[in-house]
Design an enzyme around this catalytic site. Structure first.
Site, PDB file in Angstrom:
ATOM      1  N   HIS A  64      -3.617  -5.125   0.900  1.00 56.78           N
ATOM      2  CA  HIS A  64      -3.101  -5.572   2.195  1.00 56.78           C
ATOM      3  C   HIS A  64      -3.177  -7.098   2.311  1.00 56.78           C
ATOM      4  O   HIS A  64      -4.230  -7.646   2.644  1.00 56.78           O
ATOM      5  CB  HIS A  64      -3.898  -4.923   3.332  1.00 56.78           C
ATOM      6  CG  HIS A  64      -3.628  -3.466   3.491  1.00 56.78           C
ATOM      7  ND1 HIS A  64      -2.653  -2.972   4.331  1.00 56.78           N
ATOM      8  CD2 HIS A  64      -4.195  -2.387   2.889  1.00 56.78           C
ATOM      9  CE1 HIS A  64      -2.633  -1.653   4.253  1.00 56.78           C
ATOM     10  NE2 HIS A  64      -3.560  -1.272   3.385  1.00 56.78           N
ATOM     11  N   GLU A  84      -1.888  -8.909   4.585  1.00 54.45           N
ATOM     12  CA  GLU A  84      -1.819  -9.343   5.979  1.00 54.45           C
ATOM     13  C   GLU A  84      -3.184  -9.560   6.611  1.00 54.45           C
ATOM     14  O   GLU A  84      -3.285 -10.170   7.681  1.00 54.45           O
ATOM     15  CB  GLU A  84      -1.013  -8.340   6.813  1.00 54.45           C
ATOM     16  CG  GLU A  84      -1.659  -6.982   7.048  1.00 54.45           C
ATOM     17  CD  GLU A  84      -1.392  -5.964   5.957  1.00 54.45           C
ATOM     18  OE1 GLU A  84      -1.529  -4.759   6.222  1.00 54.45           O
ATOM     19  OE2 GLU A  84      -1.054  -6.374   4.813  1.00 54.45           O
ATOM     20  N   CYS A 116       0.836  -1.204   0.000  1.00 53.75           N
ATOM     21  CA  CYS A 116       0.000   0.000   0.000  1.00 53.75           C
ATOM     22  C   CYS A 116       0.875   1.261   0.000  1.00 53.75           C
ATOM     23  O   CYS A 116       1.510   1.565  -0.998  1.00 53.75           O
ATOM     24  CB  CYS A 116      -0.978  -0.033   1.170  1.00 53.75           C
ATOM     25  SG  CYS A 116      -2.364   1.130   0.992  1.00 53.75           S
TER      26      CYS A 116
END
Length: 520
Positions: A179, A181, A89
């Protein structure tokens, strides 16, 4: 310097912190692959990274724009280290901006994306090996890359993002606008694993046994022949710290168990029996309940409660330490989640933690925080690796301020008793139902709200107790637990029948975010 990352025989991937509230999850996901990972400040220099000698670097997301006057930057020499770098990002935008590409500010050409989006892969990439050509990912960005730097090529795009993934394989630089994660990126774990194992060449051999060896070496180097004071709260974190410290420094450790009058039912006796008797820790038990409760009388603001308890906790330590000779260190069970929720250089404070920022400035001790790179599930794994029994390792998490932050408004003896007794019933029934391993955390809260009820032939006007039960992996995000109705009903009936001054039970069905786990 005694940080874990100084131990050069351990492979590690460093995550540079650019302010995303979920950047710790990047490190957490990488650890799941058996690779040690930790956060470092974005201000770190290329030379400092050379000294750490990581096998990979991740640039986290963040709330800033690369065009802002106070934008977080990067030492450009880091891109010349030859170490694989993954920008996520803001991290991708920073790579682009620093190396000569173009980032369009928020609001131009409709490049904003928030929520799940469909990523389309346009070329083969080791980063996306084993994942489909079209996949759902979580986007959360205003600015967007519209021109990639020289030497990079397009890997993937989305409807509103012309460059959702890019790479320069010659320099081993990778950027993704989404993202990986978070769980909403369906193949995020695969992408991070590809980066760690395939691109960075990680062996995947880091474990809690490695952590124990590293942390013991770190503690011994830091402490030397000096003495350490540990506060036992009765929770998992401080108990694990106690056993780890004893393994590292033996009788140089003295534990103080402060009974601040805010403990769970029978907590004090259980702590002494388990940790003092079974594990042989040297524990001084201090009854400071009147001292704490007098200071908390009339206090309603949750932050004031935390600060009062944090300050007084250390003052009690000062009083006890003055009776001992040569105590230089105060040990705490601070976790990664405590640190991020209390705010870092790049992230705003969600709430202060008793272990972070709640300590007086004139404290006479140096701090030791052996667990401050671990998440809660990792602490449990550490406890098991240390040989601690399940009844300790799987004990319900309990905050240092105790029941004070599970009582809304002023703390009174009557409110304390309602929470203490209702919590005991909740824990007993969850265990009976065989749900104590499935539900990550569960407790009761005195909401401070009174309501009208009918018990027998009489009218009542008593407290409402809330039940909070959540499922989670690491504590950074959580969902409310969908407990069976028959279990909830049994808990409710028992509480209103067995606990005085309670006539109503409600169930908290809020996830984190937007709520935190604790009510205060």
């Amino acid at each position: 310097m005694t940080e874990i990352s100084m131990l050069n025989d351990v492979q590690k991937i460093i995550v540079l912190d650019y302010g995303s509230q979920y950047n710790q999850l990047i490190a957490r996901r990488i650890r799941e692959f058996g690779v040690f990972s930790e956060l470092k400040s974005h201000n770190i220099t290329a030379q400092e990274l050379r000294d750490i000698n990581p096998i990979g670097i991740v640039l986290s997301g963040g709330p800033n724009s690369v065009y802002a006057d106070d934008a977080f930057g990067i030492d450009p020499e880091i891109f010349e280290l030859g170490i694989p770098i993954l920008g996520i990002c803001y991290g991708m935008q920073l790579i682009t901006h620093t190396l000569g590409g173009k980032v369009v500010p928020a609001g131009q050409a409709g490049h904003r994306e928030y929520g799940q989006s469909s990523l389309r892969l346009r070329s083969a990439s080791a980063l996306f090996a084993g994942t489909p050509d079209e996949q759902l990912v979580l986007m959360s960005h205003g600015d967007a890359v519209t021109e990639i730097p020289e030497g990079f090529h397009l890997v993937g795009d989305s409807n509103d993002c012309p460059y959702a993934a890019m790479e320069n394989t010659k320099k081993r630089l990778y950027g993704i606008q989404f993202h990986p994660e978070v769980r909403h990126s369906v193949y995020g774990n695969d992408i991070l694993k590809n980066f760690a194992i395939s691109i960075c060449g990680a062996r995947g051999d880091w474990s809690m046994d490695n952590f124990i060896d590293m942390e013991i070496a770190k503690i011994r180097k830091t402490v030397g022949d000096r003495k350490v004071l540990l506060g036992l709260s009765g929770g998992v974190d401080s108990s694990v710290v106690g056993v780890l410290l004893q393994k590292a420094i033996g009788d140089q450790l003295t534990c103080i168990f402060v009974d601040h009058g805010l403990l769970r039912k029978n907590e004090g006796d259980q702590v002494m029996e388990m940790l003092g008797g079974r594990f042989g820790l040297n524990i001084i038990r201090v009854d400071a309940s009147k001292r704490f409760l007098d200071l908390l009388a009339g206090v309603e603001d949750p932050e004031k409660k935390r600060k009062i308890i944090g300050n007084e906790f250390v003052y009690v330590f000062d009083d006890e330490a003055s009776k001992l000779e040569g105590v230089d260190f105060l040990a705490q069970g601070t976790l990664y989640t405590d640190i991020i929720e209390s705010g870092t250089e790049t992230a705003q404070t969600i709430k202060s933690h008793h272990n972070v920022g709640g300590l007086p400035e004139d404290m006479q001790f140096e701090l030791i925080e052996p667990l401050n790179t671990l998440f809660k599930d990792e602490v449990r794994a550490l406890g098991t690796a240390l040989g601690m029994p399940d009844e300790v390792v799987w004990r319900q998490p309990f905050p240092g301020p105790g029941l004070a932050i599970r009582i809304m408004g002023e703390i009174t003896a009557e409110k304390l008793e309602t929470v203490r007794e209702s919590d005991a019933i909740l824990r007993e029934e969850i265990a009976k139902a065989g749900l104590d391993r499935d539900v990550w955390q569960y407790f009761t809260v005195n909401t401070g709200v009174r309501s009208v009820g009918v018990m027998g032939d009489g009218r009542t006007y008593d407290y409402t107790i809330a039940i909070r039960a959540i499922t989670s992996i690491d504590g950074m995000t959580a969902d409310f637990a969908q407990l069976p109705w028959e279990v909830l009903k049994k808990i409710s009936v028992r509480i209103v029948n067995e606990v005085d001054h309670v006539n109503r039970i409600v169930y908290d069905i809020t996830s984190k975010p937007p709520a935190t786990v604790e009510w205060e």
